[in-house]
Motif scaffolding. Structure first.
Motif, PDB file in Angstrom:
ATOM      1  N   GLU A  23       0.848  -1.185   0.000  1.00  0.00           N
ATOM      2  CA  GLU A  23       0.000   0.000   0.000  1.00  0.00           C
ATOM      3  C   GLU A  23       0.885   1.237   0.000  1.00  0.00           C
ATOM      4  OE1 GLU A  23      -3.530   0.379   0.939  1.00  0.00           O
ATOM      5  OE2 GLU A  23      -3.974  -1.724   0.684  1.00  0.00           O
ATOM      6  N   ILE A  24       0.533   2.212  -0.781  1.00  0.00           N
ATOM      7  CA  ILE A  24       1.291   3.451  -0.817  1.00  0.00           C
ATOM      8  C   ILE A  24       0.948   4.261   0.417  1.00  0.00           C
ATOM      9  CG2 ILE A  24       1.617   5.623  -2.064  1.00  0.00           C
ATOM     10  CD1 ILE A  24       1.010   4.070  -4.616  1.00  0.00           C
ATOM     11  N   GLY A  25       1.969   4.702   1.122  1.00  0.00           N
ATOM     12  CA  GLY A  25       1.758   5.533   2.297  1.00  0.00           C
ATOM     13  C   GLY A  25       1.258   4.777   3.509  1.00  0.00           C
ATOM     14  N   ALA A  26       1.417   3.467   3.530  1.00  0.00           N
ATOM     15  CA  ALA A  26       0.988   2.710   4.699  1.00  0.00           C
ATOM     16  C   ALA A  26       1.843   3.118   5.895  1.00  0.00           C
ATOM     17  CB  ALA A  26       1.130   1.210   4.446  1.00  0.00           C
ATOM     18  N   PRO A  27       1.225   3.483   7.009  1.00  0.00           N
ATOM     19  CA  PRO A  27       2.000   3.959   8.149  1.00  0.00           C
ATOM     20  C   PRO A  27       2.834   2.852   8.780  1.00  0.00           C
ATOM     21  CG  PRO A  27      -0.303   3.722   8.744  1.00  0.00           C
ATOM     22  CD  PRO A  27      -0.203   3.471   7.268  1.00  0.00           C
ATOM     23  N   ALA A  28       3.973   3.239   9.282  1.00  0.00           N
ATOM     24  CA  ALA A  28       4.830   2.297   9.987  1.00  0.00           C
ATOM     25  C   ALA A  28       4.191   1.993  11.345  1.00  0.00           C
ATOM     26  CB  ALA A  28       6.211   2.904  10.178  1.00  0.00           C
ATOM     27  N   ALA A  29       4.604   0.898  11.937  1.00  0.00           N
ATOM     28  CA  ALA A  29       4.084   0.534  13.256  1.00  0.00           C
ATOM     29  C   ALA A  29       4.466   1.621  14.264  1.00  0.00           C
ATOM     30  CB  ALA A  29       4.651  -0.808  13.681  1.00  0.00           C
ATOM     31  N   LEU A  30       3.534   1.986  15.114  1.00  0.00           N
ATOM     32  CA  LEU A  30       3.763   3.043  16.090  1.00  0.00           C
ATOM     33  C   LEU A  30       4.157   2.449  17.434  1.00  0.00           C
ATOM     34  CD1 LEU A  30       0.692   5.348  15.361  1.00  0.00           C
ATOM     35  CD2 LEU A  30       3.003   5.555  14.464  1.00  0.00           C
ATOM     36  N   THR A  31       5.022   3.155  18.147  1.00  0.00           N
ATOM     37  CA  THR A  31       5.377   2.755  19.504  1.00  0.00           C
ATOM     38  C   THR A  31       4.230   3.137  20.441  1.00  0.00           C
ATOM     39  OG1 THR A  31       6.401   4.865  20.069  1.00  0.00           O
ATOM     40  CG2 THR A  31       7.823   3.200  19.019  1.00  0.00           C
ATOM     41  N   GLU A  32       4.285   2.644  21.664  1.00  0.00           N
ATOM     42  CA  GLU A  32       3.241   2.971  22.637  1.00  0.00           C
ATOM     43  C   GLU A  32       3.198   4.473  22.917  1.00  0.00           C
ATOM     44  OE1 GLU A  32       0.813   1.008  23.786  1.00  0.00           O
ATOM     45  OE2 GLU A  32       1.650  -0.446  22.387  1.00  0.00           O
ATOM     46  N   GLN A  33       4.364   5.111  23.007  1.00  0.00           N
ATOM     47  CA  GLN A  33       4.391   6.565  23.241  1.00  0.00           C
ATOM     48  C   GLN A  33       3.797   7.318  22.054  1.00  0.00           C
ATOM     49  OE1 GLN A  33       8.426   7.661  24.273  1.00  0.00           O
ATOM     50  NE2 GLN A  33       7.870   7.747  26.434  1.00  0.00           N
ATOM     51  N   GLN A  34       4.111   6.886  20.832  1.00  0.00           N
ATOM     52  CA  GLN A  34       3.553   7.555  19.653  1.00  0.00           C
ATOM     53  C   GLN A  34       2.041   7.400  19.609  1.00  0.00           C
ATOM     54  OE1 GLN A  34       5.811   5.631  16.583  1.00  0.00           O
ATOM     55  NE2 GLN A  34       7.488   7.098  16.705  1.00  0.00           N
ATOM     56  N   LYS A  35       1.535   6.219  19.966  1.00  0.00           N
ATOM     57  CA  LYS A  35       0.081   6.008  20.011  1.00  0.00           C
ATOM     58  C   LYS A  35      -0.557   6.915  21.055  1.00  0.00           C
ATOM     59  CE  LYS A  35       0.265   1.152  18.630  1.00  0.00           C
ATOM     60  NZ  LYS A  35       0.061  -0.232  19.090  1.00  0.00           N
ATOM     61  N   LEU A  36       0.089   7.037  22.209  1.00  0.00           N
ATOM     62  CA  LEU A  36      -0.422   7.886  23.280  1.00  0.00           C
ATOM     63  C   LEU A  36      -0.480   9.343  22.829  1.00  0.00           C
ATOM     64  CD1 LEU A  36      -1.315   8.144  26.248  1.00  0.00           C
ATOM     65  CD2 LEU A  36       1.102   8.339  26.847  1.00  0.00           C
ATOM     66  N   VAL A  37       0.600   9.820  22.218  1.00  0.00           N
ATOM     67  CA  VAL A  37       0.644  11.205  21.736  1.00  0.00           C
ATOM     68  C   VAL A  37      -0.419  11.428  20.664  1.00  0.00           C
ATOM     69  CG1 VAL A  37       2.048  12.872  20.444  1.00  0.00           C
ATOM     70  CG2 VAL A  37       3.063  11.574  22.314  1.00  0.00           C
ATOM     71  N   LEU A  38      -0.559  10.492  19.752  1.00  0.00           N
ATOM     72  CA  LEU A  38      -1.552  10.634  18.689  1.00  0.00           C
ATOM     73  C   LEU A  38      -2.965  10.669  19.257  1.00  0.00           C
ATOM     74  CD1 LEU A  38      -1.610  10.978  15.660  1.00  0.00           C
ATOM     75  CD2 LEU A  38      -1.751   8.511  15.428  1.00  0.00           C
TER      76      LEU A  38
END
Length: 99
Positions: A23-38
């Motif tokens: 998939e074009i632009g498929a997001p990379a796996a996020l860390t727990e901190q990145q998920k929390l911030v998002l």
């Protein structure tokens, strides 16, 4: 994934595109901190400073700085053009003029 029948400019048909193509632009796996911030950014109705994000997340701002910058690099958040740096969520593929 199945594509409808059609012909590309180079003569290939949609059915010649292999299933499971990246998939074009498929997001990379996020860390727990990145998920929390998002999650914090998406729950806000306006941009948040790093201190406000840290306060909402219950973590020190120093720990979240890298997570915020990684989200900006991935295109999931943007840095707003404000005197005090603030951040807002964004949807991948939609260009914001705040970067």
């Amino acid at each position: 994934m199945t594509y409808p029948t059609g012909i590309h400019n180079d003569g290939r048909t949609h059915s010649e595109i292999p299933d499971g193509a990246a998939e074009i632009g498929a997001p990379a796996a996020l860390t727990e901190q990145q998920k929390l911030v998002l999650d914090v950014l998406q729950s806000s109705t306006s941009g948040l400073t790093l201190q406000q994000i840290a306060s909402s997340a219950g973590c020190p701002a120093e720990q979240l700085g890298g997570a915020v910058e990684a989200l900006v690099e991935q295109g999931l958040a943007c840095r707003l053009n404000t005197i005090i740096p603030s951040y807002s969520p964004r949807y991948p593929g939609i260009r914001l003029y705040a970067d």
